[in-house]
Design a protein around this motif. Structure first.
Motif, PDB file in Angstrom:
ATOM      1  N   GLU A  81       6.658   5.679  -0.204  1.00 46.81           N
ATOM      2  CA  GLU A  81       6.272   5.536  -1.608  1.00 46.81           C
ATOM      3  C   GLU A  81       6.633   4.149  -2.137  1.00 46.81           C
ATOM      4  O   GLU A  81       5.852   3.528  -2.879  1.00 46.81           O
ATOM      5  N   VAL A 122       4.133   1.655  -0.787  1.00 50.86           N
ATOM      6  CA  VAL A 122       2.844   1.725  -1.485  1.00 50.86           C
ATOM      7  C   VAL A 122       2.921   1.030  -2.837  1.00 50.86           C
ATOM      8  O   VAL A 122       1.996   0.311  -3.256  1.00 50.86           O
ATOM      9  N   GLU A 123       4.033   1.186  -3.564  1.00 50.66           N
ATOM     10  CA  GLU A 123       4.183   0.529  -4.860  1.00 50.66           C
ATOM     11  C   GLU A 123       4.241  -0.989  -4.708  1.00 50.66           C
ATOM     12  O   GLU A 123       3.662  -1.739  -5.510  1.00 50.66           O
ATOM     13  N   GLU A 124       4.940  -1.482  -3.680  1.00 50.32           N
ATOM     14  CA  GLU A 124       5.004  -2.925  -3.463  1.00 50.32           C
ATOM     15  C   GLU A 124       3.627  -3.503  -3.138  1.00 50.32           C
ATOM     16  O   GLU A 124       3.242  -4.574  -3.632  1.00 50.32           O
ATOM     17  N   ASN A 125       2.853  -2.793  -2.327  1.00 50.95           N
ATOM     18  CA  ASN A 125       1.505  -3.275  -2.002  1.00 50.95           C
ATOM     19  C   ASN A 125       0.610  -3.287  -3.235  1.00 50.95           C
ATOM     20  O   ASN A 125      -0.226  -4.189  -3.416  1.00 50.95           O
ATOM     21  N   ALA A 126       0.788  -2.298  -4.101  1.00 50.37           N
ATOM     22  CA  ALA A 126      -0.019  -2.266  -5.325  1.00 50.37           C
ATOM     23  C   ALA A 126       0.342  -3.413  -6.251  1.00 50.37           C
ATOM     24  O   ALA A 126      -0.529  -4.019  -6.896  1.00 50.37           O
ATOM     25  N   ASP A 127       1.631  -3.767  -6.337  1.00 51.31           N
ATOM     26  CA  ASP A 127       2.060  -4.869  -7.198  1.00 51.31           C
ATOM     27  C   ASP A 127       1.523  -6.204  -6.681  1.00 51.31           C
ATOM     28  O   ASP A 127       1.063  -7.057  -7.451  1.00 51.31           O
ATOM     29  N   THR A 128       1.578  -6.408  -5.378  1.00 49.31           N
ATOM     30  CA  THR A 128       1.066  -7.664  -4.814  1.00 49.31           C
ATOM     31  C   THR A 128      -0.444  -7.779  -4.984  1.00 49.31           C
ATOM     32  O   THR A 128      -0.987  -8.878  -5.157  1.00 49.31           O
ATOM     33  N   ALA A 129      -1.147  -6.669  -4.946  1.00 51.57           N
ATOM     34  CA  ALA A 129      -2.600  -6.707  -5.109  1.00 51.57           C
ATOM     35  C   ALA A 129      -2.988  -7.055  -6.531  1.00 51.57           C
ATOM     36  O   ALA A 129      -3.982  -7.753  -6.764  1.00 51.57           O
ATOM     37  N   THR A 130      -2.237  -6.600  -7.509  1.00 49.96           N
ATOM     38  CA  THR A 130      -2.559  -6.908  -8.907  1.00 49.96           C
ATOM     39  C   THR A 130      -2.235  -8.347  -9.247  1.00 49.96           C
ATOM     40  O   THR A 130      -2.864  -8.944 -10.124  1.00 49.96           O
ATOM     41  N   ARG A 131      -1.275  -8.955  -8.599  1.00 46.63           N
ATOM     42  CA  ARG A 131      -0.945 -10.349  -8.861  1.00 46.63           C
ATOM     43  C   ARG A 131      -1.990 -11.277  -8.255  1.00 46.63           C
ATOM     44  O   ARG A 131      -2.264 -12.327  -8.747  1.00 46.63           O
TER      45      ARG A 131
END
Length: 228
Positions: A216, A219-228
């Motif tokens: 989990e 997954v949150e770290e990958n989502a943060d990098t994608a939004t940046r």
């Protein structure tokens, strides 16, 4: 009921009958003869009351049974009897007391419980004879015996014996208390732990939970990098 003789006479007669039974039967044609002279006190030293109760002596059943003293006062069983005829009930209680004395079980004397009384009023006939009625009564006599300080196997044998030779018309209800061995609490805890799978499977559950948490977080770290 005849009074029980003194302890000076019965043990000596029992010991004499046990030692000289074969010769007396041969001389009298199968009938055991009792000594006619007064026994000496030295003959009573080798025969205890427990040994006397466990011996087979014809005619001893007419005397009251022997009540062994309690040692630790730990209850092991309670017997309740009930019958419509108190004569049958008293006779069966006498038999149960002798059986317990022969097995060395300390029991209490028969306790007289309250008698259950039932009344019925029935008309003698219908129609014109309705006012002529007849009354009927039924009494249920109850007794109780409590046993202490006996091995569970001995108590089971006693209960099976008196049940096998039960008297018709007498009801019997037996309540037994059995002691659990030492360490029963730890055994119950171990059994509960094994049923809930918290023993060896606890480590696997913890590792699976940590793996889910790491996934989990990833997954949150990958989502943060994608939004940046």
């Amino acid at each position: 009921m005849l009074p029980r003789p003194s302890r000076l006479t019965l043990p000596s007669i029992a010991r004499w009958a046990r030692l000289n039974g074969s010769s007396s039967r041969a001389a009298s044609g199968g009938v055991t003869l009792l000594p006619t002279q007064e026994p000496t006190p030295e003959a009573n030293a080798t025969l205890t009351e427990e040994e006397f109760s466990s011996m087979i002596i014809h005619g001893r059943s007419i005397y009251p049974p022997l009540y062994h003293p309690r040692t630790h006062s730990v209850p092991v069983a309670q017997l309740q009897f009930r019958a419509y005829q108190h004569q049958f009930l008293d006779l069966y209680m006498h038999f149960v007391g002798h059986a317990a004395a022969a097995l060395g079980i300390p029991i209490s004397r028969p306790v007289y419980l309250p008698t259950q009384r039932s009344l019925w009023t029935v008309p003698r006939g219908p129609f014109v004879h309705k006012k002529s009625q007849e009354n009927f009564e039924r009494k249920v006599h109850k007794r109780a015996i409590k046993a202490w300080d006996a091995d569970p196997e001995v108590v089971d044998r006693w209960v099976r014996y008196i049940t096998r030779h039960a008297m018709p018309g007498v009801g019997l209800r037996v309540t037994q208390w059995k002691r659990a061995p030492l360490g029963i609490g730890q055994q119950m805890v171990d059994s509960a732990v094994g049923q809930t799978r918290l023993g060896s499977g606890a480590v696997k559950v913890k590792a699976l939970a940590e793996k889910i948490v790491q996934q989990e977080l990833l997954v949150e770290e990958n989502a943060d990098t994608a939004t940046r």
